[in-house]
Design a protein around this motif. Structure first.
Motif, PDB file in Angstrom:
ATOM      1  N   CYS A  31       0.840  -1.210   0.000  1.00  0.00           N
ATOM      2  CA  CYS A  31       0.000   0.000   0.000  1.00  0.00           C
ATOM      3  C   CYS A  31       0.873   1.258   0.000  1.00  0.00           C
ATOM      4  O   CYS A  31       0.626   2.199  -0.764  1.00  0.00           O
ATOM      5  N   GLU A  32       1.902   1.267   0.846  1.00  0.00           N
ATOM      6  CA  GLU A  32       2.791   2.442   0.917  1.00  0.00           C
ATOM      7  C   GLU A  32       3.523   2.634  -0.415  1.00  0.00           C
ATOM      8  O   GLU A  32       3.686   3.763  -0.887  1.00  0.00           O
ATOM      9  N   SER A  33       3.951   1.531  -1.027  1.00  0.00           N
ATOM     10  CA  SER A  33       4.660   1.640  -2.313  1.00  0.00           C
ATOM     11  C   SER A  33       3.737   2.196  -3.386  1.00  0.00           C
ATOM     12  O   SER A  33       4.164   2.982  -4.242  1.00  0.00           O
ATOM     13  N   LEU A  34       2.462   1.790  -3.341  1.00  0.00           N
ATOM     14  CA  LEU A  34       1.515   2.308  -4.337  1.00  0.00           C
ATOM     15  C   LEU A  34       1.288   3.809  -4.138  1.00  0.00           C
ATOM     16  O   LEU A  34       1.158   4.562  -5.097  1.00  0.00           O
ATOM     17  N   ILE A  35       1.281   4.240  -2.859  1.00  0.00           N
ATOM     18  CA  ILE A  35       1.131   5.679  -2.586  1.00  0.00           C
ATOM     19  C   ILE A  35       2.338   6.415  -3.179  1.00  0.00           C
ATOM     20  O   ILE A  35       2.207   7.415  -3.878  1.00  0.00           O
ATOM     21  N   GLY A  36       3.528   5.835  -2.922  1.00  0.00           N
ATOM     22  CA  GLY A  36       4.767   6.429  -3.456  1.00  0.00           C
ATOM     23  C   GLY A  36       4.735   6.496  -4.983  1.00  0.00           C
ATOM     24  O   GLY A  36       5.279   7.426  -5.583  1.00  0.00           O
ATOM     25  N   ALA A  37       4.071   5.546  -5.613  1.00  0.00           N
ATOM     26  CA  ALA A  37       4.056   5.502  -7.084  1.00  0.00           C
ATOM     27  C   ALA A  37       2.944   6.376  -7.675  1.00  0.00           C
ATOM     28  O   ALA A  37       2.807   6.459  -8.890  1.00  0.00           O
ATOM     29  N   GLY A  38       2.136   6.997  -6.805  1.00  0.00           N
ATOM     30  CA  GLY A  38       1.145   7.962  -7.306  1.00  0.00           C
ATOM     31  C   GLY A  38      -0.273   7.439  -7.453  1.00  0.00           C
ATOM     32  O   GLY A  38      -1.042   7.962  -8.264  1.00  0.00           O
ATOM     33  N   ILE A  39      -0.643   6.438  -6.669  1.00  0.00           N
ATOM     34  CA  ILE A  39      -2.025   5.939  -6.735  1.00  0.00           C
ATOM     35  C   ILE A  39      -2.991   7.071  -6.366  1.00  0.00           C
ATOM     36  O   ILE A  39      -2.651   7.963  -5.572  1.00  0.00           O
ATOM     37  N   GLN A  40      -4.195   7.061  -6.942  1.00  0.00           N
ATOM     38  CA  GLN A  40      -5.157   8.163  -6.786  1.00  0.00           C
ATOM     39  C   GLN A  40      -6.320   7.779  -5.868  1.00  0.00           C
ATOM     40  O   GLN A  40      -6.643   6.586  -5.743  1.00  0.00           O
ATOM     41  N   PRO A  41      -6.982   8.778  -5.239  1.00  0.00           N
ATOM     42  CA  PRO A  41      -8.053   8.479  -4.278  1.00  0.00           C
ATOM     43  C   PRO A  41      -9.209   7.641  -4.832  1.00  0.00           C
ATOM     44  O   PRO A  41      -9.873   6.950  -4.082  1.00  0.00           O
ATOM     45  N   ASP A  42      -9.471   7.726  -6.149  1.00  0.00           N
ATOM     46  CA  ASP A  42     -10.593   6.901  -6.652  1.00  0.00           C
ATOM     47  C   ASP A  42     -10.120   5.548  -7.190  1.00  0.00           C
ATOM     48  O   ASP A  42     -10.890   4.793  -7.781  1.00  0.00           O
ATOM     49  N   ASP A  43      -8.843   5.225  -6.998  1.00  0.00           N
ATOM     50  CA  ASP A  43      -8.334   3.899  -7.378  1.00  0.00           C
ATOM     51  C   ASP A  43      -8.726   2.876  -6.311  1.00  0.00           C
ATOM     52  O   ASP A  43      -8.883   3.226  -5.138  1.00  0.00           O
ATOM     53  N   ILE A  44      -8.868   1.637  -6.746  1.00  0.00           N
ATOM     54  CA  ILE A  44      -9.302   0.580  -5.812  1.00  0.00           C
ATOM     55  C   ILE A  44      -8.202  -0.465  -5.675  1.00  0.00           C
ATOM     56  O   ILE A  44      -7.645  -0.925  -6.678  1.00  0.00           O
ATOM     57  N   VAL A  45      -7.907  -0.840  -4.433  1.00  0.00           N
ATOM     58  CA  VAL A  45      -6.927  -1.900  -4.164  1.00  0.00           C
ATOM     59  C   VAL A  45      -7.658  -3.013  -3.412  1.00  0.00           C
ATOM     60  O   VAL A  45      -8.270  -2.765  -2.368  1.00  0.00           O
ATOM     61  N   ILE A  46      -7.614  -4.218  -3.955  1.00  0.00           N
ATOM     62  CA  ILE A  46      -8.355  -5.332  -3.332  1.00  0.00           C
ATOM     63  C   ILE A  46      -7.366  -6.290  -2.666  1.00  0.00           C
ATOM     64  O   ILE A  46      -6.518  -6.893  -3.334  1.00  0.00           O
ATOM     65  N   ASP A  47      -7.496  -6.433  -1.348  1.00  0.00           N
ATOM     66  CA  ASP A  47      -6.634  -7.366  -0.605  1.00  0.00           C
ATOM     67  C   ASP A  47      -7.307  -8.747  -0.616  1.00  0.00           C
ATOM     68  O   ASP A  47      -8.372  -8.924  -0.023  1.00  0.00           O
ATOM     69  N   THR A  48      -6.665  -9.716  -1.272  1.00  0.00           N
ATOM     70  CA  THR A  48      -7.281 -11.053  -1.355  1.00  0.00           C
ATOM     71  C   THR A  48      -6.668 -12.045  -0.360  1.00  0.00           C
ATOM     72  O   THR A  48      -7.008 -13.228  -0.375  1.00  0.00           O
ATOM     73  N   GLY A  49      -5.758 -11.557   0.494  1.00  0.00           N
ATOM     74  CA  GLY A  49      -5.096 -12.471   1.448  1.00  0.00           C
ATOM     75  C   GLY A  49      -5.978 -12.761   2.653  1.00  0.00           C
ATOM     76  O   GLY A  49      -7.092 -12.252   2.772  1.00  0.00           O
ATOM     77  N   ASN A  50      -5.418 -13.565   3.559  1.00  0.00           N
ATOM     78  CA  ASN A  50      -6.147 -13.905   4.789  1.00  0.00           C
ATOM     79  C   ASN A  50      -5.815 -12.888   5.879  1.00  0.00           C
ATOM     80  O   ASN A  50      -5.311 -13.238   6.944  1.00  0.00           O
ATOM     81  N   SER A  51      -6.094 -11.614   5.629  1.00  0.00           N
ATOM     82  CA  SER A  51      -5.761 -10.581   6.623  1.00  0.00           C
ATOM     83  C   SER A  51      -6.665 -10.717   7.839  1.00  0.00           C
ATOM     84  O   SER A  51      -7.821 -11.147   7.725  1.00  0.00           O
ATOM     85  N   LEU A  52      -6.122 -10.307   8.980  1.00  0.00           N
ATOM     86  CA  LEU A  52      -6.929 -10.269  10.204  1.00  0.00           C
ATOM     87  C   LEU A  52      -7.966  -9.162  10.013  1.00  0.00           C
ATOM     88  O   LEU A  52      -7.623  -8.045   9.625  1.00  0.00           O
ATOM     89  N   TRP A  53      -9.251  -9.469  10.307  1.00  0.00           N
ATOM     90  CA  TRP A  53     -10.322  -8.541   9.929  1.00  0.00           C
ATOM     91  C   TRP A  53     -10.164  -7.160  10.556  1.00  0.00           C
ATOM     92  O   TRP A  53     -10.475  -6.153   9.924  1.00  0.00           O
ATOM     93  N   VAL A  54      -9.636  -7.088  11.787  1.00  0.00           N
ATOM     94  CA  VAL A  54      -9.486  -5.753  12.409  1.00  0.00           C
ATOM     95  C   VAL A  54      -8.407  -4.942  11.687  1.00  0.00           C
ATOM     96  O   VAL A  54      -8.483  -3.715  11.604  1.00  0.00           O
ATOM     97  N   ASP A  55      -7.406  -5.628  11.142  1.00  0.00           N
ATOM     98  CA  ASP A  55      -6.373  -4.927  10.355  1.00  0.00           C
ATOM     99  C   ASP A  55      -7.018  -4.312   9.114  1.00  0.00           C
ATOM    100  O   ASP A  55      -6.667  -3.200   8.697  1.00  0.00           O
ATOM    101  N   THR A  56      -7.950  -5.045   8.527  1.00  0.00           N
ATOM    102  CA  THR A  56      -8.620  -4.547   7.319  1.00  0.00           C
ATOM    103  C   THR A  56      -9.434  -3.293   7.634  1.00  0.00           C
ATOM    104  O   THR A  56      -9.406  -2.320   6.878  1.00  0.00           O
TER     105      THR A  56
END
Ligand code: 6PG
Length: 522
Positions: free
Chosen positions: A94-119
């Motif tokens: 996520c931080e690298s995408l911010i550094g690369a210029g991702i925009q507020p209306d762009d969507i990033v989908i996390d498909t991993g088994n993240s802990l729900w509170v982290d999400t």
């Protein structure tokens, strides 16, 4: 148009086995993908695999070698799928995408088994930078390639953009029968049928549901393993004989993907080309040679912890986690084996053995009902607490195919929640109540016999205690409350008085008077 100027539909980060297969699944469904991984070899592998499978001249997967290149190769607003390990790697990307210029209306989908509170925290943290959406994936590598079960949650706006893509790549079931529609070949696409994906709810809800899916997966696996243990060590059956029994059971209510793969595992004997591949003479199958120490990545533990935290019991799931932990104490168990006594050897007639086999079937079925009852009640509890509008019939539906716990059984659960969307506990549905009442006698017999054998059956027996606790009108918590009041003046309520009124006995005095505690009293 040169290849460089092609703008892709989807960006993809993380090309491990799951990631690469999801990319190929997207490609089969007509989406062009800009693919990136920190490991260049993985990018090249994905491109190579696409070339092998692609039936057109236009490349479907375009390799990228930096985050900036990835963003420049995508249609706007960008849609980027992450398939990276849960935890800090998600934030690093996520931080690298911010550094690369991702925009507020762009969507990033996390498909991993993240802990729900982290999400939940991430959705807030990155709100001003981009829209973090999540969609846990179940189904392992084959599911990812040919149709997984997908549990999307987060911004409803993001879902409107993701939905057609997710519905295309998800596993499908026949709308009439609820049976999976198999897709097994590269290039094959299934447009008919109900997709195994549906919007779950706000941020965190999808990951919570996936976490419970995995908790149930732990329980399902442990139930099968305990039955195997009784058949192998109690009755002395060979892996092939057990495979025959499980294969037959896999045509009834226990019909599931996990039973199916268990049969294959039990039958597996490595081809003996070189001596290191050959089984020793006294061994029947590879399973006999696998070290009995179970691994775990944490999702079962999270489910058990959540159940304890919110006070909604999930003992079958928790026992399954404990069973893995106990297995890891291999050296200690070996030491205890020579020190701690077990029961006398029980001898059984052939008829008794056949009876035990049928009893075990029923024990597995009842324990399975309990595990799912626990998982669904836990989700209900969480939904209430967090204000999620979970649709349980829909959750059961999207687990009917694609995911690891896919089974005929999920259609029974779908039907139960369609009969009553407010069902508090699956065991109270008429169909499941009848199943439990018809099979409970055999369940008890199997648990008793396994106990006489000295074989640990934590999942089968804790499910039975769960069942008995839930159907017991008066539990010994009356005595427990009195004990608490004795040593800590914790007070108790009385059956013969108005609900909410608190009483205390002055246990330390000679008179031991009982007093009613007024509401302000400490
Ligand atoms: C799935 C699986 C998947 C993974 C588990 C394994 O639904 O596809 O559950 O998520 O295989 O995380 O978990 P353990 O390593 O904890 O057994």
């Amino acid at each position: 148009m040169t290849q460089k100027s092609v703008l892709c539909d989807v960006g993809f980060i993380g090309l491990g086995v799951m990631g690469k297969n999801l990319v190929l699944n997207l490609a089969d469904n007509g989406y062009s993908i800009a693919a990136f991984d920190l490991d260049i070899q993985k990018v090249n592998d994905a491109i190579k695999q696409d070339k092998l499978e692609n039936q057109s001249d236009t490349p479907r997967v375009h390799g990228c070698f930096s985050y900036t290149e990835l963003l420049s190769r995508l249609k706007t607003p960008h849609l980027i799928v992450l398939s990276v390990p849960a935890g800090s790697p998600v934030d690093q990307v996520c931080e690298s995408l911010i550094g690369a210029g991702i925009q507020p209306d762009d969507i990033v989908i996390d498909t991993g088994n993240s802990l729900w509170v982290d999400t939940v925290a991430r959705e807030k943290k990155y709100k001003s930078n981009f829209i973090l959406f999540s969609s846990a994936v179940s189904g392992g590598e084959v599911g990812a390639r040919f149709g997984p079960s997908l549990m999307p949650s987060g911004s409803p706006y993001a879902w409107t953009r993701i939905k057609p893509i997710w519905e295309a790549i998800a596993a499908k079931v026949d709308a009439e029968t609820g049976k999976p529609l198999e897709r097994t070949q590269p290039g094959q696409v299934i447009e008919a049928g109900e997709p195994c994906t549906a919007y779950i709810g706000p941020a965190g809800a999808g990951h919570y549901v996936k976490m419970v899916h995995n908790g149930i997966e732990y329980a399902d696996m442990q139930i099968i393993c305990e039955a195997y243990h009784v058949l192998r060590s109690g009755l002395g059956l060979t892996p092939d004989e057990i495979a025959d029994i499980f294969e037959q059971w896999n045509t009834g209510p226990l019909d599931s993907y996990l039973m199916e793969i268990t049969v294959e595992v039990l039958r597996y004997k490595p081809t003996c080309h070189k001596s290191s591949d050959c089984l020793p003479e006294n061994k029947e199958a590879l399973v006999d040679l696998i070290l009995d120490k179970a691994g775990q990545k944490g999702t079962g533990l999270w489910t058990a912890m959540s159940s304890l935290e919110v006070g909604c019991p999930a003992p079958t799931i928790t026992q399954a986690v404990y069973a893995r932990s106990i297995s890891s104490f291999k050296n200690l168990r070996v030491e205890a084996f020579s020190k701690l006594a077990g029961p006398e050897v029980v001898s059984m007639t052939e008829d008794e053995k056949s009876e035990l086999i049928s009893q075990l079937h029923d024990a597995m079925y009842c324990a399975k009902i309990c595990a799912y009852a626990q998982g669904f009640q836990l989700m209900k509890h969480a939904a209430k607490e967090h204000g999620w509008q979970l649709n349980f019939a829909s959750v059961a539906k999207i687990w009917r195919a694609g995911c690891i716990i896919r089974a005929v059984f999920l259609q029974f659960i779908t039907d139960a929640f369609q009969r009553d969307e407010n069902l508090e506990n699956l065991m109270l549905d008429d169909f499941f109540a009848k199943q439990l009442s018809e099979h409970q006698h055999n369940w008890r017999k199997a648990v008793a016999q396994a106990t006489l054998f000295g074989i640990p059956i934590g999942a089968l027996s804790s499910s039975l205690s769960y069942y008995d606790s839930m159907r017991t009108e008066v539990l010994p918590a009356n005595l427990l409350q009195a004990q608490r009041d004795f040593f800590g003046a914790h007070t108790f309520e009385r059956l013969d008085k108005a609900a909410g009124k608190k009483y205390h006995v002055e246990w330390s005095t000679k008179e031991r008077n009982m007093i009613e505690i007024s509401s302000g009293h400490k």
